[in-house]
Design a protein around this motif. Structure first.
Motif, mmCIF file in Angstrom:
data_model
loop_
_atom_site.group_PDB
_atom_site.id
_atom_site.type_symbol
_atom_site.label_atom_id
_atom_site.label_comp_id
_atom_site.label_asym_id
_atom_site.label_seq_id
_atom_site.Cartn_x
_atom_site.Cartn_y
_atom_site.Cartn_z
ATOM 1 N N LEU A 52 47.581 -102.324 -32.650
ATOM 2 C CA LEU A 52 46.999 -101.391 -31.877
ATOM 3 C C LEU A 52 46.132 -102.103 -30.458
ATOM 4 C CD1 LEU A 52 45.204 -98.831 -34.268
ATOM 5 C CD2 LEU A 52 47.303 -98.526 -32.728
ATOM 6 N N ASP A 53 45.693 -103.353 -30.742
ATOM 7 C CA ASP A 53 45.054 -104.199 -29.784
ATOM 8 C C ASP A 53 46.211 -104.655 -28.670
ATOM 9 O OD1 ASP A 53 42.684 -103.718 -30.529
ATOM 10 O OD2 ASP A 53 42.738 -105.685 -32.047
ATOM 11 N N THR A 54 47.631 -104.338 -28.979
ATOM 12 C CA THR A 54 48.387 -104.959 -28.021
ATOM 13 C C THR A 54 48.706 -103.920 -26.932
ATOM 14 O OG1 THR A 54 49.469 -106.020 -29.839
ATOM 15 C CG2 THR A 54 50.932 -105.859 -27.941
ATOM 16 N N GLU A 55 48.913 -104.567 -25.689
ATOM 17 C CA GLU A 55 49.097 -103.598 -24.329
ATOM 18 C C GLU A 55 50.360 -102.737 -24.649
ATOM 19 O OE1 GLU A 55 49.953 -107.353 -23.649
ATOM 20 O OE2 GLU A 55 47.870 -107.794 -24.255
ATOM 21 N N ASP A 56 50.469 -101.878 -24.100
ATOM 22 C CA ASP A 56 51.566 -100.582 -24.288
ATOM 23 C C ASP A 56 52.983 -101.239 -23.862
ATOM 24 O OD1 ASP A 56 49.563 -99.191 -24.937
ATOM 25 O OD2 ASP A 56 49.699 -97.610 -23.357
ATOM 26 N N ASP A 57 53.013 -101.846 -22.731
ATOM 27 C CA ASP A 57 54.430 -102.287 -22.258
ATOM 28 C C ASP A 57 54.922 -103.400 -23.170
ATOM 29 O OD1 ASP A 57 52.306 -104.190 -21.449
ATOM 30 O OD2 ASP A 57 53.361 -104.529 -19.812
ATOM 31 N N ARG A 58 54.356 -104.326 -23.855
ATOM 32 C CA ARG A 58 54.529 -105.123 -24.784
ATOM 33 C C ARG A 58 55.076 -104.404 -26.064
ATOM 34 N NH1 ARG A 58 51.215 -110.274 -25.005
ATOM 35 N NH2 ARG A 58 52.791 -110.827 -23.513
ATOM 36 N N LEU A 59 54.198 -103.572 -26.653
ATOM 37 C CA LEU A 59 54.448 -102.849 -27.840
ATOM 38 C C LEU A 59 55.835 -102.078 -27.343
ATOM 39 C CD1 LEU A 59 51.539 -100.681 -28.760
ATOM 40 C CD2 LEU A 59 52.341 -102.447 -29.814
ATOM 41 N N TRP A 60 56.054 -101.508 -26.259
ATOM 42 C CA TRP A 60 57.276 -100.957 -25.866
ATOM 43 C C TRP A 60 58.660 -101.639 -26.116
ATOM 44 C CZ3 TRP A 60 58.978 -96.187 -26.941
ATOM 45 C CH2 TRP A 60 60.277 -95.734 -26.462
ATOM 46 N N ARG A 61 58.419 -102.977 -25.577
ATOM 47 C CA ARG A 61 59.548 -103.891 -25.384
ATOM 48 C C ARG A 61 59.764 -104.546 -26.986
ATOM 49 N NH1 ARG A 61 56.621 -105.849 -20.943
ATOM 50 N NH2 ARG A 61 55.774 -107.594 -21.988
ATOM 51 N N TRP A 62 58.594 -104.448 -27.789
ATOM 52 C CA TRP A 62 58.951 -104.978 -28.984
ATOM 53 C C TRP A 62 59.569 -103.666 -29.891
ATOM 54 C CZ3 TRP A 62 53.397 -107.010 -30.539
ATOM 55 C CH2 TRP A 62 53.120 -107.932 -29.913
ATOM 56 N N PHE A 63 59.130 -102.644 -29.830
ATOM 57 C CA PHE A 63 59.832 -101.495 -30.475
ATOM 58 C C PHE A 63 61.438 -101.178 -30.065
ATOM 59 C CE2 PHE A 63 55.698 -100.001 -31.826
ATOM 60 C CZ PHE A 63 55.683 -99.712 -33.139
ATOM 61 N N LEU A 64 61.615 -101.406 -28.860
ATOM 62 C CA LEU A 64 63.023 -101.423 -28.177
ATOM 63 C C LEU A 64 64.007 -102.410 -28.810
ATOM 64 C CD1 LEU A 64 62.623 -99.833 -24.796
ATOM 65 C CD2 LEU A 64 63.171 -98.610 -26.812
ATOM 66 N N GLY A 65 63.138 -103.408 -29.220
ATOM 67 C CA GLY A 65 63.911 -104.707 -29.613
ATOM 68 C C GLY A 65 64.211 -105.535 -28.342
ATOM 69 N N HIS A 66 63.546 -105.607 -27.238
ATOM 70 C CA HIS A 66 63.750 -106.173 -26.283
ATOM 71 C C HIS A 66 63.149 -107.546 -26.255
ATOM 72 C CE1 HIS A 66 66.075 -103.036 -24.028
ATOM 73 N NE2 HIS A 66 65.027 -102.236 -24.074
ATOM 74 N N GLU A 67 62.152 -107.657 -26.879
ATOM 75 C CA GLU A 67 61.345 -108.906 -27.240
ATOM 76 C C GLU A 67 61.025 -108.733 -28.856
ATOM 77 O OE1 GLU A 67 57.978 -109.311 -24.751
ATOM 78 O OE2 GLU A 67 59.069 -109.364 -23.052
ATOM 79 N N THR A 68 60.834 -109.878 -29.132
ATOM 80 C CA THR A 68 60.195 -110.135 -30.597
ATOM 81 C C THR A 68 58.870 -110.459 -30.862
ATOM 82 O OG1 THR A 68 62.471 -110.625 -31.263
ATOM 83 C CG2 THR A 68 60.741 -111.270 -32.705
ATOM 84 N N PRO A 69 57.930 -110.135 -31.319
ATOM 85 C CA PRO A 69 56.573 -110.482 -31.483
ATOM 86 C C PRO A 69 56.560 -111.932 -31.868
ATOM 87 C CG PRO A 69 56.597 -108.391 -32.640
ATOM 88 C CD PRO A 69 58.098 -108.971 -32.198
ATOM 89 N N PRO A 70 55.552 -112.657 -31.260
ATOM 90 C CA PRO A 70 55.497 -114.293 -31.670
ATOM 91 C C PRO A 70 54.901 -114.192 -33.314
ATOM 92 C CG PRO A 70 53.777 -113.463 -30.284
ATOM 93 C CD PRO A 70 54.762 -112.416 -30.423
#
Length: 86
Positions: A52-70
């Motif tokens: 919940l502390d993560t920025e929305d744009d990063r969350l969205w990329r993670w949920f779409l699978g465009h990026e992986t959380p570190p």
């Protein structure tokens, strides 16, 4: 079984924090909160709070699978949230 007043107050605050301004993110986060929060162990709750502390744009990329959380715990929770039935 009813929730203690403190538990309900905490859930109201968390529901508010799940409101991101993007309906899809709201639904993903709120679905996990409603279905899993009460029975989740402390560690999993802590990971959700970090999410919940993560920025929305990063969350969205993670949920779409465009990026992986570190962080492996965040990645595992995101995968779990994505797999929750609608």
């Amino acid at each position: 079984m009813s929730q203690a007043p403190d538990d309900e107050a905490e859930l109201r605050k968390l529901r508010w924090r799940c409101r991101r301004g993007m309906r899809e993110l709201d639904q993903l986060l709120e679905r996990w909160l409603e279905r899993r929060w009460r029975q989740s162990p402390t560690h999993e709750r802590e990971v959700f709070l970090r999410l919940l502390d993560t920025e929305d744009d990063r969350l969205w990329r993670w949920f779409l699978g465009h990026e992986t959380p570190p962080d492996a715990d965040l990645a595992a929770l995101i995968q779990h949230i994505r797999q929750l039935p609608v």
